[in-house]
Design a protein around this motif. Structure first.
Motif, short mmCIF file in Angstrom:
data_model
loop_
_atom_site.label_atom_id
_atom_site.label_comp_id
_atom_site.label_asym_id
_atom_site.label_seq_id
_atom_site.Cartn_x
_atom_site.Cartn_y
_atom_site.Cartn_z
N SER A 116 0.85 -1.18 0.00
CA SER A 116 0.00 0.00 0.00
C SER A 116 0.88 1.23 0.00
O SER A 116 1.63 1.47 0.93
CB SER A 116 -0.91 0.01 1.24
OG SER A 116 -1.50 1.29 1.39
N GLY A 117 0.77 2.03 -1.04
CA GLY A 117 1.59 3.21 -1.18
C GLY A 117 0.87 4.51 -0.87
O GLY A 117 1.40 5.59 -1.15
N HIS A 118 -0.32 4.44 -0.30
CA HIS A 118 -1.03 5.68 0.04
C HIS A 118 -0.25 6.42 1.12
O HIS A 118 0.14 5.82 2.12
CB HIS A 118 -2.45 5.38 0.52
CG HIS A 118 -3.33 6.58 0.51
ND1 HIS A 118 -3.16 7.63 1.39
CD2 HIS A 118 -4.40 6.90 -0.27
CE1 HIS A 118 -4.08 8.55 1.14
NE2 HIS A 118 -4.84 8.13 0.14
N PRO A 119 0.00 7.71 0.95
CA PRO A 119 0.81 8.44 1.92
C PRO A 119 0.11 8.71 3.25
O PRO A 119 0.77 9.02 4.24
CB PRO A 119 1.14 9.76 1.21
CG PRO A 119 0.04 9.94 0.22
CD PRO A 119 -0.36 8.54 -0.20
N ASP A 120 -1.22 8.58 3.29
CA ASP A 120 -1.98 8.85 4.52
C ASP A 120 -3.25 8.00 4.49
O ASP A 120 -4.36 8.52 4.33
CB ASP A 120 -2.31 10.35 4.61
CG ASP A 120 -3.00 10.71 5.90
OD1 ASP A 120 -3.03 9.89 6.85
OD2 ASP A 120 -3.53 11.84 5.97
N LEU A 121 -3.07 6.71 4.63
CA LEU A 121 -4.17 5.76 4.44
C LEU A 121 -5.34 6.01 5.39
O LEU A 121 -6.50 5.80 5.02
CB LEU A 121 -3.65 4.33 4.59
CG LEU A 121 -4.56 3.23 4.10
CD1 LEU A 121 -4.92 3.40 2.64
CD2 LEU A 121 -3.91 1.88 4.33
N GLN A 122 -5.07 6.46 6.60
CA GLN A 122 -6.16 6.67 7.56
C GLN A 122 -7.14 7.75 7.10
O GLN A 122 -8.30 7.76 7.52
CB GLN A 122 -5.60 7.02 8.94
CG GLN A 122 -4.95 5.83 9.62
CD GLN A 122 -5.86 4.61 9.68
OE1 GLN A 122 -7.01 4.68 10.11
NE2 GLN A 122 -5.35 3.48 9.22
N ASN A 123 -6.70 8.66 6.25
CA ASN A 123 -7.58 9.71 5.74
C ASN A 123 -8.07 9.42 4.33
O ASN A 123 -8.60 10.31 3.67
CB ASN A 123 -6.88 11.07 5.81
CG ASN A 123 -6.78 11.54 7.24
OD1 ASN A 123 -7.77 11.54 7.97
ND2 ASN A 123 -5.59 11.91 7.66
N SER A 124 -7.90 8.21 3.89
CA SER A 124 -8.36 7.80 2.58
C SER A 124 -9.76 7.21 2.68
O SER A 124 -10.12 6.61 3.69
CB SER A 124 -7.40 6.73 2.03
OG SER A 124 -7.96 6.10 0.90
N ILE A 125 -10.52 7.37 1.65
CA ILE A 125 -11.80 6.66 1.54
C ILE A 125 -11.59 5.46 0.61
O ILE A 125 -11.75 4.31 1.01
CB ILE A 125 -12.92 7.57 0.97
CG1 ILE A 125 -13.20 8.75 1.91
CG2 ILE A 125 -14.20 6.75 0.72
CD1 ILE A 125 -13.80 8.39 3.23
N ALA A 126 -11.20 5.72 -0.63
CA ALA A 126 -11.13 4.67 -1.64
C ALA A 126 -10.05 3.63 -1.34
O ALA A 126 -10.35 2.43 -1.28
CB ALA A 126 -10.94 5.27 -3.02
N ASN A 127 -8.81 4.05 -1.19
CA ASN A 127 -7.73 3.08 -1.00
C ASN A 127 -7.91 2.29 0.30
O ASN A 127 -7.67 1.09 0.34
CB ASN A 127 -6.36 3.76 -1.05
CG ASN A 127 -5.90 4.00 -2.46
OD1 ASN A 127 -5.14 3.24 -3.01
ND2 ASN A 127 -6.40 5.07 -3.08
N LYS A 128 -8.37 2.96 1.34
CA LYS A 128 -8.61 2.26 2.61
C LYS A 128 -9.72 1.22 2.44
O LYS A 128 -9.59 0.08 2.89
CB LYS A 128 -8.97 3.25 3.71
CG LYS A 128 -9.11 2.61 5.08
CD LYS A 128 -9.34 3.66 6.15
CE LYS A 128 -9.39 3.11 7.54
NZ LYS A 128 -10.08 1.85 7.71
N THR A 129 -10.79 1.60 1.76
CA THR A 129 -11.90 0.67 1.52
C THR A 129 -11.43 -0.52 0.68
O THR A 129 -11.78 -1.67 0.97
CB THR A 129 -13.08 1.39 0.86
OG1 THR A 129 -13.53 2.45 1.72
CG2 THR A 129 -14.24 0.43 0.58
N ILE A 130 -10.68 -0.24 -0.36
CA ILE A 130 -10.16 -1.32 -1.22
C ILE A 130 -9.36 -2.31 -0.39
O ILE A 130 -9.58 -3.53 -0.45
CB ILE A 130 -9.30 -0.74 -2.37
CG1 ILE A 130 -10.18 0.02 -3.36
CG2 ILE A 130 -8.52 -1.85 -3.08
CD1 ILE A 130 -9.40 0.93 -4.30
N LEU A 131 -8.44 -1.81 0.41
CA LEU A 131 -7.59 -2.70 1.22
C LEU A 131 -8.41 -3.46 2.26
O LEU A 131 -8.16 -4.65 2.50
CB LEU A 131 -6.46 -1.92 1.88
CG LEU A 131 -5.40 -1.41 0.91
CD1 LEU A 131 -4.45 -0.47 1.63
CD2 LEU A 131 -4.65 -2.56 0.25
N ASP A 132 -9.38 -2.80 2.88
CA ASP A 132 -10.24 -3.49 3.86
C ASP A 132 -11.02 -4.62 3.21
O ASP A 132 -11.14 -5.72 3.76
CB ASP A 132 -11.20 -2.50 4.52
CG ASP A 132 -10.52 -1.53 5.49
OD1 ASP A 132 -9.33 -1.75 5.84
OD2 ASP A 132 -11.17 -0.53 5.87
#
Length: 184
Positions: free
Chosen positions: A8-24
Motif C-alpha cells: 500500500s503506497g497511500h501516503p496517509d491511508l487513515q484519511n483515505s476513503i477509496a484506498n482504505k476501503t479497497i484494502l479493507d
C-alpha cells in the motif's frame, strides 16, 4: 495457495476513503494476503530494504495499491521502489523476482472523462501506465491487467452521499482486484 503481498503506497491511508476501503475489502476476502502499509511502516521514509526484499521473495503475487499522484505512484512508494528494487535483486543477471505476478492497482482523483486526448490530461490512463509495464519487463515480472478506478478525489467527498459513492466505487474496485489476484 499463492502467497499474496500487497504494498500500500497511500501516503496517509487513515484519511483515505477509496484506498482504505479497497484494502479493507481485500483483507476480508483474502485473509492470508499480507498487506504492507508503507505510511505506517515508514513514516520517516527510512525503508528497511532487507525486510522488504524478503517479503517480495516470499510472494507469488505482488500487488501495488496506491492513488495516482502526479501521474505516477506517491513519493513514499516511489522511494520504496527506488530503495528496494536494486540491480542484482530486481533486475540484472542475478535478479530474483522474475516470474512473479505483478498487479498494479490504483485510483485517480480526476474522473475518467479527464483522461482523454482531447481533455485536460491529454492522455488516457493506459498511457500513464507505460512506466509500470516497463518496470515489469525490466524485472521479469509477469504484469497482469492493471486495475484502476477514476473519480475518487478528496474534493469530491464533501457530503455523506459523495463519501458513500466513493465507497461504492472502491468496493467495486476491490471486487475486480480480488478477481485479478485469484486469477494470477
Amino acid at each position: 495457495m499463492k502467497n499474496v503481498l500487497i504494498i500500500s503506497g497511500h501516503p496517509d491511508l487513515q484519511n483515505s476513503i477509496a484506498n482504505k476501503t479497497i484494502l479493507d475489502e481485500v483483507a476480508t476476502a483474502l485473509p492470508n494476503a499480507k498487506i504492507r502499509k508503507l505510511d505506517e511502516l515508514y513514516p520517516n521514509f527510512n525503508i528497511d530494504v532487507a525486510s522488504e526484499q524478503a517479503e517480495l521473495l516470499n510472494a507469488d503475487v505482488i500487488v501495488w495499491q496506491f492513488p495516482l499522484s502526479w501521474y505516477s505512484m506517491p513519493a513514499l512508494m516511489k522511494k520504496w521502489l527506488d530503495d528496494v528494487f536494486l540491480h542484482g535483486f530486481s533486475h540484472g543477471s542475478t535478479a530474483k523476482l522474475g516470474g512473479k505476478k505483478l498487479i498494479v492497482s490504483f485510483t485517480t482523483g480526476a474522473p475518467a472523462v479527464a483522461y482523454q486526448h482531447d481533455a485536460v490530461m491529454k492522455h488516457t490512463v493506459d498511457e500513464f501506465c507505460y512506466q509500470f509495464e516497463t518496470t515489469a519487463i525490466l524485472c521479469g515480472l509477469d504484469l497482469q491487467p492493471i486495475v484502476y478506478t477514476n473519480g475518487v478525489s478528496y474534493s469530491a467527498r464533501q457530503t455523506a452521499e459523495q463519501i458513500a459513492g466513493q465507497k461504492d466505487l472502491a468496493k467495486e474496485h476491490a471486487k475486480r482486484l480480488i478477481t485479478a489476484i485469484q486469477a494470477a
